[in-house]
Design a protein around this motif. Structure first.
Motif, short mmCIF file in Angstrom:
data_model
loop_
_atom_site.label_atom_id
_atom_site.label_comp_id
_atom_site.label_asym_id
_atom_site.label_seq_id
_atom_site.Cartn_x
_atom_site.Cartn_y
_atom_site.Cartn_z
N UNK A 1 0.87 -1.18 0.00
CA UNK A 1 0.00 0.00 0.00
C UNK A 1 0.90 1.22 0.00
N UNK A 2 0.82 1.97 -1.10
CA UNK A 2 1.71 3.11 -1.29
C UNK A 2 1.06 4.40 -0.79
N UNK A 3 1.82 5.17 -0.01
CA UNK A 3 1.42 6.51 0.41
C UNK A 3 2.38 7.47 -0.26
N UNK A 4 1.85 8.56 -0.78
CA UNK A 4 2.70 9.53 -1.47
C UNK A 4 2.49 10.92 -0.88
N UNK A 5 3.16 11.21 0.26
CA UNK A 5 2.97 12.52 0.86
C UNK A 5 3.52 13.65 -0.01
N UNK A 6 4.45 13.34 -0.87
CA UNK A 6 4.98 14.29 -1.85
C UNK A 6 5.37 13.46 -3.07
N UNK A 7 6.48 13.70 -3.68
CA UNK A 7 6.88 12.91 -4.84
C UNK A 7 7.49 11.56 -4.44
N UNK B 1 14.43 10.12 -9.43
CA UNK B 1 15.87 10.31 -9.39
C UNK B 1 16.15 11.78 -9.72
N UNK B 2 16.93 12.45 -8.88
CA UNK B 2 17.16 13.88 -9.06
C UNK B 2 18.40 14.19 -9.89
N UNK B 3 19.22 13.20 -10.18
CA UNK B 3 20.41 13.42 -11.00
C UNK B 3 19.98 13.80 -12.41
N UNK B 4 20.58 14.85 -12.96
CA UNK B 4 20.14 15.39 -14.25
C UNK B 4 20.24 14.39 -15.39
N UNK B 5 21.24 13.50 -15.39
CA UNK B 5 21.35 12.54 -16.49
C UNK B 5 20.39 11.36 -16.31
N UNK B 6 19.58 11.33 -15.25
CA UNK B 6 18.60 10.26 -15.04
C UNK B 6 17.19 10.82 -14.87
N UNK C 1 14.08 5.74 -8.38
CA UNK C 1 14.90 4.92 -7.51
C UNK C 1 13.99 4.15 -6.56
N UNK C 2 14.37 2.91 -6.27
CA UNK C 2 13.65 2.10 -5.30
C UNK C 2 14.65 1.67 -4.24
N UNK C 3 14.27 1.88 -2.99
CA UNK C 3 15.11 1.46 -1.87
C UNK C 3 14.33 0.46 -1.04
N UNK D 1 20.10 2.21 -3.47
CA UNK D 1 18.89 2.31 -4.28
C UNK D 1 19.15 1.69 -5.63
N UNK D 2 18.06 1.22 -6.27
CA UNK D 2 18.15 0.64 -7.60
C UNK D 2 17.39 1.55 -8.54
N UNK D 3 17.95 1.82 -9.71
CA UNK D 3 17.36 2.73 -10.69
C UNK D 3 16.42 1.99 -11.64
N UNK D 4 15.24 2.58 -11.89
CA UNK D 4 14.24 2.00 -12.79
C UNK D 4 13.77 3.04 -13.79
N UNK D 5 13.33 2.60 -14.98
CA UNK D 5 12.93 3.55 -16.02
C UNK D 5 11.61 4.26 -15.74
N UNK D 6 10.81 3.72 -14.81
CA UNK D 6 9.52 4.37 -14.53
C UNK D 6 9.12 4.10 -13.08
#
Length: 157
Positions: free
Chosen positions: A87-93, A109-114, A119-121, A128-133
């Motif tokens: 169950x996901x809660x999204x208080x912000x982004x 992900x806040x890095x400009x090239x991504x 990111x999922x932790x 963290x692991x990076x995902x396309x969506x």
């Protein structure tokens, strides 16, 4: 007369037993399994095949029914239980899913090239692991959660 799915499974297993095993079933080598209940071995154009004797067929079906009954009573844990979805809660982004294992986090992900990736932790993991969506990151979190929960369970003997 149409066979039920269970009767079809019995026939398939009985045929397999006749073709693959050599025990007290005593199937006739090179003989065919009937293709339907009234099969007399005729295959068209004057061609005939020899069929397994009726007593061999009956014995194979009996054993197939016993094997399938046994298999149907012993389901693997993954089939016997279902892990509830996160169950996901999204208080912000940031998306947070609180579980008995800890909190899963999915965030942009806040890095400009991504840019546009997420990111999922996992709980207890600083990396963290990076995902396309966002959906891909949440699906990976769900899969990890299910794997962790199911790995702690076992079937009753």
């Amino acid at each position: 007369m149409t066979d039920t799915p269970e009767q079809t499974r019995v026939e398939q297993l009985a045929e397999y037993l006749c073709s693959e095993f050599d025990f007290s079933l005593d199937p006739c080598v090179g003989y065919s399994w009937p293709e339907h209940p009234n099969d007399e071995g005729y295959r068209g154009d004057g061609n005939w095949v020899k069929l397994q004797p009726s007593d061999v067929q009956a014995f194979a079906r009996e054993n197939a029914e016993r094997i399938l009954a046994f298999l149907s009573t012993s389901k693997p844990v993954a089939e016997a239980v279902k892990v509830k979805p996160l169950e996901w809660n999204a208080p912000d982004s940031w998306n947070l899913a609180n579980t008995v294992l800890g909190t899963y986090v999915v965030r942009p992900c806040l890095a400009t090239n991504f840019t546009g990736q997420f990111l999922m932790c996992r709980p207890g993991d600083e990396d963290s692991v990076l995902f396309p969506s966002e959906d891909a990151a949440k699906a990976a979190a769900q899969a990890d959660y299910e794997q962790r929960i199911l790995s702690a369970l076992e079937s009753k003997p």
